[in-house]
Design a protein around this motif. Sequence first.
Motif, PDB file in Angstrom:
ATOM      1  N   GLU A   1       0.859  -1.252   0.056  1.00 21.43           N
ATOM      2  CA  GLU A   1       0.122   0.095  -0.088  1.00 21.43           C
ATOM      3  C   GLU A   1       0.864   1.329   0.071  1.00 21.43           C
ATOM      4  OE1 GLU A   1      -2.107  -0.660   3.667  1.00 21.43           O
ATOM      5  OE2 GLU A   1      -3.430  -2.237   2.737  1.00 21.43           O
ATOM      6  N   ASP A   2       0.471   2.377  -0.685  1.00 25.26           N
ATOM      7  CA  ASP A   2       1.157   3.477  -0.322  1.00 25.26           C
ATOM      8  C   ASP A   2       1.046   4.200   0.723  1.00 25.26           C
ATOM      9  OD1 ASP A   2       1.512   3.647  -3.426  1.00 25.26           O
ATOM     10  OD2 ASP A   2      -0.183   5.008  -3.706  1.00 25.26           O
ATOM     11  N   GLY A   3       2.618   4.513   1.188  1.00 24.11           N
ATOM     12  CA  GLY A   3       2.811   5.025   2.590  1.00 24.11           C
ATOM     13  C   GLY A   3       3.218   3.932   3.484  1.00 24.11           C
ATOM     14  N   SER A   4       3.160   2.696   3.252  1.00 29.60           N
ATOM     15  CA  SER A   4       3.466   1.494   3.860  1.00 29.60           C
ATOM     16  C   SER A   4       4.807   1.021   4.071  1.00 29.60           C
ATOM     17  CB  SER A   4       2.683   0.386   3.592  1.00 29.60           C
ATOM     18  OG  SER A   4       2.652  -0.755   4.559  1.00 29.60           O
TER      19      SER A   4
ATOM     20  N   ASN B   1       6.976   1.509  12.360  1.00 33.10           N
ATOM     21  CA  ASN B   1       6.310   2.028  11.462  1.00 33.10           C
ATOM     22  C   ASN B   1       6.715   3.309  11.159  1.00 33.10           C
ATOM     23  OD1 ASN B   1       4.630   3.054   9.382  1.00 33.10           O
ATOM     24  ND2 ASN B   1       2.616   2.549  10.661  1.00 33.10           N
TER      25      ASN B   1
ATOM     26  N   LYS C   1       3.593   6.280   6.099  1.00 32.89           N
ATOM     27  CA  LYS C   1       2.660   7.317   6.635  1.00 32.89           C
ATOM     28  C   LYS C   1       1.045   6.739   6.727  1.00 32.89           C
ATOM     29  CE  LYS C   1       4.896  10.713   3.497  1.00 32.89           C
ATOM     30  NZ  LYS C   1       4.816  11.522   2.649  1.00 32.89           N
ATOM     31  N   ALA C   2       1.293   5.420   6.688  1.00 35.55           N
ATOM     32  CA  ALA C   2      -0.154   4.579   6.692  1.00 35.55           C
ATOM     33  C   ALA C   2      -0.163   3.723   7.947  1.00 35.55           C
ATOM     34  CB  ALA C   2      -0.455   3.663   5.559  1.00 35.55           C
ATOM     35  N   VAL C   3      -1.351   3.398   8.489  1.00 35.26           N
ATOM     36  CA  VAL C   3      -1.344   2.575   9.650  1.00 35.26           C
ATOM     37  C   VAL C   3      -1.008   1.004   9.253  1.00 35.26           C
ATOM     38  CG1 VAL C   3      -2.937   1.492  11.410  1.00 35.26           C
ATOM     39  CG2 VAL C   3      -2.768   3.714  10.991  1.00 35.26           C
ATOM     40  N   TYR C   4      -0.021   0.518   9.945  1.00 36.82           N
ATOM     41  CA  TYR C   4       0.501  -1.016   9.726  1.00 36.82           C
ATOM     42  C   TYR C   4      -0.573  -1.816  10.448  1.00 36.82           C
ATOM     43  CZ  TYR C   4       3.160  -5.404  10.033  1.00 36.82           C
ATOM     44  OH  TYR C   4       3.495  -6.535   9.729  1.00 36.82           O
TER      45      TYR C   4
ATOM     46  N   LYS D   1       0.487   2.941  14.484  1.00 34.38           N
ATOM     47  CA  LYS D   1       0.056   3.929  13.729  1.00 34.38           C
ATOM     48  C   LYS D   1       1.847   4.522  13.428  1.00 34.38           C
ATOM     49  CE  LYS D   1       0.213   6.750  18.002  1.00 34.38           C
ATOM     50  NZ  LYS D   1      -0.329   7.599  18.931  1.00 34.38           N
ATOM     51  N   PRO D   2       1.722   5.424  12.569  1.00 37.49           N
ATOM     52  CA  PRO D   2       3.107   5.895  12.090  1.00 37.49           C
ATOM     53  C   PRO D   2       3.960   6.492  13.309  1.00 37.49           C
ATOM     54  CG  PRO D   2       1.510   6.789  10.535  1.00 37.49           C
ATOM     55  CD  PRO D   2       0.608   6.252  11.674  1.00 37.49           C
TER      56      PRO D   2
END
Length: 193
Positions: free
Chosen positions: A70-73, A110, A113-116, A154-155
């Motif tokens: 995913e973008d930002g992951s 993390n 920018k995205a939640v893992y 969370k980031p």
Amino acid sequence: MHARTRIAAVVVAAIGALTVTACGSGSTVVDKPKEHAAAKADNGKDAKKEESAAPEVAEVGDTLTLKGYEDGSRLDVTVVKVADPGKPADEFTEPGSGKRFVGVQFQLVNTGKAVYSDSPSNGAQVADSKGQQFDSTFADITAGPSMSSSLKLKPGAKGLGWVVFEVPKTSKVDTVQFTMNSGFADQTGEWKL
């Protein structure tokens, strides 16, 4: 009856196609450490000298940066410790006959920018010196708490825990791998044990 058979064949073909696509599309193995443990312990003195002495492949204590699909992951993943053999945490959980537990403690940070949100043990496996690979198993060892099976970070947040593998007693465990998204992301981190 023939309609059910055709539907079943289509479903099996679709699952097969998804499996091949998910597991074999452009995957890369990342094994160059972000920063070697020796450089961290140096507290800045002779940092250039220590950096040049960093190993070519990641080892226990090294951090690899991995991207998810995913973008930002993105995660910084560190193999903190290895317990080989890993002692079962209770009398009810024992490895199978001729096998032993091996535990690997991972720290996940993390940095994206995205939640893992994942079950990290699904994306971890060890390999022995013969190239045989072993997936994680559900077991607790005395070395410490297991990695959460439903980790949400969370980031900026981090998670720490043990992932346990069941391997033959005669196997010499050589590497451990970790892949985000339950093993389906394109990047796989690999550490020499």
